[in-house]
Design a protein around this motif. Structure first.
Motif, PDB file in Angstrom:
ATOM      1  N   PHE A 196      51.340  35.070  37.590  1.00  0.00           N
ATOM      2  CA  PHE A 196      51.213  35.690  38.905  1.00  0.00           C
ATOM      3  C   PHE A 196      52.487  36.434  39.297  1.00  0.00           C
ATOM      4  CE2 PHE A 196      50.663  35.292  43.682  1.00  0.00           C
ATOM      5  CZ  PHE A 196      49.621  36.200  43.736  1.00  0.00           C
ATOM      6  N   ALA A 197      53.351  36.717  38.341  1.00  0.00           N
ATOM      7  CA  ALA A 197      54.552  37.510  38.626  1.00  0.00           C
ATOM      8  C   ALA A 197      54.153  38.911  39.083  1.00  0.00           C
ATOM      9  CB  ALA A 197      55.436  37.580  37.382  1.00  0.00           C
ATOM     10  N   PHE A 198      54.965  39.496  39.937  1.00  0.00           N
ATOM     11  CA  PHE A 198      54.622  40.807  40.499  1.00  0.00           C
ATOM     12  C   PHE A 198      54.530  41.874  39.417  1.00  0.00           C
ATOM     13  CE2 PHE A 198      55.648  44.737  42.944  1.00  0.00           C
ATOM     14  CZ  PHE A 198      54.558  44.691  43.796  1.00  0.00           C
ATOM     15  N   SER A 199      55.296  41.717  38.346  1.00  0.00           N
ATOM     16  CA  SER A 199      55.280  42.717  37.284  1.00  0.00           C
ATOM     17  C   SER A 199      53.943  42.778  36.557  1.00  0.00           C
ATOM     18  CB  SER A 199      56.397  42.427  36.275  1.00  0.00           C
ATOM     19  OG  SER A 199      56.235  41.134  35.700  1.00  0.00           O
ATOM     20  N   THR A 200      53.107  41.745  36.692  1.00  0.00           N
ATOM     21  CA  THR A 200      51.805  41.760  36.010  1.00  0.00           C
ATOM     22  C   THR A 200      50.854  42.784  36.613  1.00  0.00           C
ATOM     23  OG1 THR A 200      50.973  39.966  37.433  1.00  0.00           O
ATOM     24  CG2 THR A 200      52.010  39.337  35.344  1.00  0.00           C
ATOM     25  N   PHE A 201      51.207  43.360  37.762  1.00  0.00           N
ATOM     26  CA  PHE A 201      50.393  44.407  38.364  1.00  0.00           C
ATOM     27  C   PHE A 201      50.706  45.785  37.779  1.00  0.00           C
ATOM     28  CE2 PHE A 201      50.368  41.003  41.438  1.00  0.00           C
ATOM     29  CZ  PHE A 201      49.080  40.996  41.907  1.00  0.00           C
ATOM     30  N   PHE A 202      51.700  45.849  36.897  1.00  0.00           N
ATOM     31  CA  PHE A 202      52.157  47.115  36.345  1.00  0.00           C
ATOM     32  C   PHE A 202      51.961  47.134  34.834  1.00  0.00           C
ATOM     33  CE2 PHE A 202      54.351  46.529  40.309  1.00  0.00           C
ATOM     34  CZ  PHE A 202      54.480  47.794  40.855  1.00  0.00           C
ATOM     35  N   PRO A 203      51.951  48.337  34.238  1.00  0.00           N
ATOM     36  CA  PRO A 203      51.894  48.423  32.780  1.00  0.00           C
ATOM     37  C   PRO A 203      53.076  47.702  32.137  1.00  0.00           C
ATOM     38  CG  PRO A 203      51.464  50.559  33.779  1.00  0.00           C
ATOM     39  CD  PRO A 203      51.897  49.657  34.885  1.00  0.00           C
ATOM     40  N   GLU A 204      52.895  47.263  30.909  1.00  0.00           N
ATOM     41  CA  GLU A 204      53.905  46.438  30.248  1.00  0.00           C
ATOM     42  C   GLU A 204      55.248  47.146  30.107  1.00  0.00           C
ATOM     43  OE1 GLU A 204      52.612  44.794  26.597  1.00  0.00           O
ATOM     44  OE2 GLU A 204      50.900  43.720  27.466  1.00  0.00           O
ATOM     45  N   PHE A 205      55.239  48.467  29.904  1.00  0.00           N
ATOM     46  CA  PHE A 205      56.515  49.154  29.691  1.00  0.00           C
ATOM     47  C   PHE A 205      57.363  49.205  30.965  1.00  0.00           C
ATOM     48  CE2 PHE A 205      53.746  52.528  31.185  1.00  0.00           C
ATOM     49  CZ  PHE A 205      54.563  53.311  31.977  1.00  0.00           C
ATOM     50  N   LEU A 206      56.755  48.964  32.140  1.00  0.00           N
ATOM     51  CA  LEU A 206      57.503  48.957  33.394  1.00  0.00           C
ATOM     52  C   LEU A 206      57.942  47.556  33.814  1.00  0.00           C
ATOM     53  CD1 LEU A 206      55.551  51.516  35.627  1.00  0.00           C
ATOM     54  CD2 LEU A 206      57.803  51.803  34.615  1.00  0.00           C
ATOM     55  N   ARG A 207      57.409  46.529  33.199  1.00  0.00           N
ATOM     56  CA  ARG A 207      57.670  45.163  33.656  1.00  0.00           C
ATOM     57  C   ARG A 207      59.139  44.741  33.576  1.00  0.00           C
ATOM     58  NH1 ARG A 207      52.121  42.110  31.443  1.00  0.00           N
ATOM     59  NH2 ARG A 207      50.712  43.475  32.634  1.00  0.00           N
ATOM     60  N   PRO A 208      59.889  45.128  32.545  1.00  0.00           N
ATOM     61  CA  PRO A 208      61.315  44.767  32.549  1.00  0.00           C
ATOM     62  C   PRO A 208      62.090  45.360  33.718  1.00  0.00           C
ATOM     63  CG  PRO A 208      60.609  45.388  30.337  1.00  0.00           C
ATOM     64  CD  PRO A 208      59.480  45.742  31.266  1.00  0.00           C
TER      65      PRO A 208
END
Length: 293
Positions: free
Chosen positions: A203-215
């Motif tokens: 449920f991390a906020f980065s899971t709402f974005f494409p994988e290349f943007l998560r870092p």
């Protein structure tokens, strides 16, 4: 052909709406009618940053006023159907609390953004553009669905594919999504554990974005999480999430995962029962039609 044969097939999907959702739908439709019949009421109900200081209540009322028929339809339908899924799982009180808090925080963020844009660009339209709509809360509902069914792919970018003339919705969509996540991540109280939030990695906020943007997103979400909820996290640690060196129930990601599984199971059972009811009414309607022929 009997009337039941005409209406039976559609009753399954358009029934079971909660009383709270139907009441809020009436408020949204009523707000739209008010601003249509009394255009001057927009100045008092919508969020106009230059007038928010004397009319502070528009931080609350703006979320329940739709200025277009398109926005009214989308907000009403979204509220009824998403609320039909979320309210039985969260409970009526928690569901209403979520709506009130996300709407208010979204309005504050939109207000601050409009003021900042004015000082950056010196364009007065940022101060006097009437902003309103329930779409911020709808974005928060999508976050709630994501929490219950983490395997479902929900990309924030898919929610932001809007036309240029509808760009006024963009701040509320972004802030509604983020405020909904902040509330569910850090503030939502779980009655079964008496603890708050959902600390799971799924449920991390980065899971709402494409994988290349998560870092890139993860550090930003962490900073804002500490900014908004640092005190609550500190107080939770002071109260103690351990007992004899062992974590209390619900204070670790494993318990959060179990809560999500229970919520997802309840959601699937509800959807399955509605499909069965709809299928049964369709078969019955077809049988009646065949007998009459």
């Amino acid at each position: 052909m009997s009337s039941s044969a005409l209406t039976g097939s559609g009753t399954g999907n358009f029934s079971g709406f909660t009383r709270l959702c139907k009441g809020l739908a009436v408020v949204i439709v009523g707000g739209h009618l008010v601003v249509q019949f009394f255009p001057s009421s927009v100045s008092y109900l919508a969020l106009i940053p230059a007038r928010t200081i004397p009319f502070g209540w528009n931080l609350i009322t703006s979320g329940y006023v739709e200025q277009t028929i398109y926005g009214t339809v989308v907000s009403t339908v979204g509220l009824l159907f998403l609320g039909k899924l979320l309210e039985p799982i969260w409970g009526t009180r928690e569901f209403l609390k979520f709506i009130l808090i996300v709407n208010f925080l979204t309005s504050i963020c939109v207000f601050i953004t409009a003021i900042a844009l004015y000082y950056i660009t010196r364009q007065e339209n940022y101060l006097y553009m009437p902003l309103s709509g329930f779409h911020g809360v709808l974005s928060g509902f999508i976050v709630g669905i994501k929490q219950i069914i983490p395997d479902q792919e929900l990309s924030l970018f898919s929610l932001l594919k809007i036309r240029a003339r509808s760009a006024a919705y963009l701040p509320a969509l972004i802030f509604g999504t983020y405020m909904g996540w902040i509330y569910l991540r850090y503030l939502q109280r779980k009655p079964e554990t008496r603890l708050k939030g959902d600390p799971s990695d799924e449920f991390a906020f980065s899971t709402f974005f494409p994988e290349f943007l998560r870092p890139v997103i993860d550090p930003i979400a962490t900073v804002f999480g500490r900014l908004f909820c640092g005190r609550s996290e500190t107080s939770d640690e002071a109260m103690g999430h351990t007992l004899g060196g062992a974590p209390l129930p619900g204070s670790d990601p494993i318990e959060a995962s179990r809560r999500r599984e229970r919520g997802a199971r309840a959601l699937e059972e509800r959807l399955a029962s509605e499909r069965l009811a709809s299928g049964g009414s369709t078969k019955e309607s077809g049988r009646e039609a065949a007998e009459e022929v």
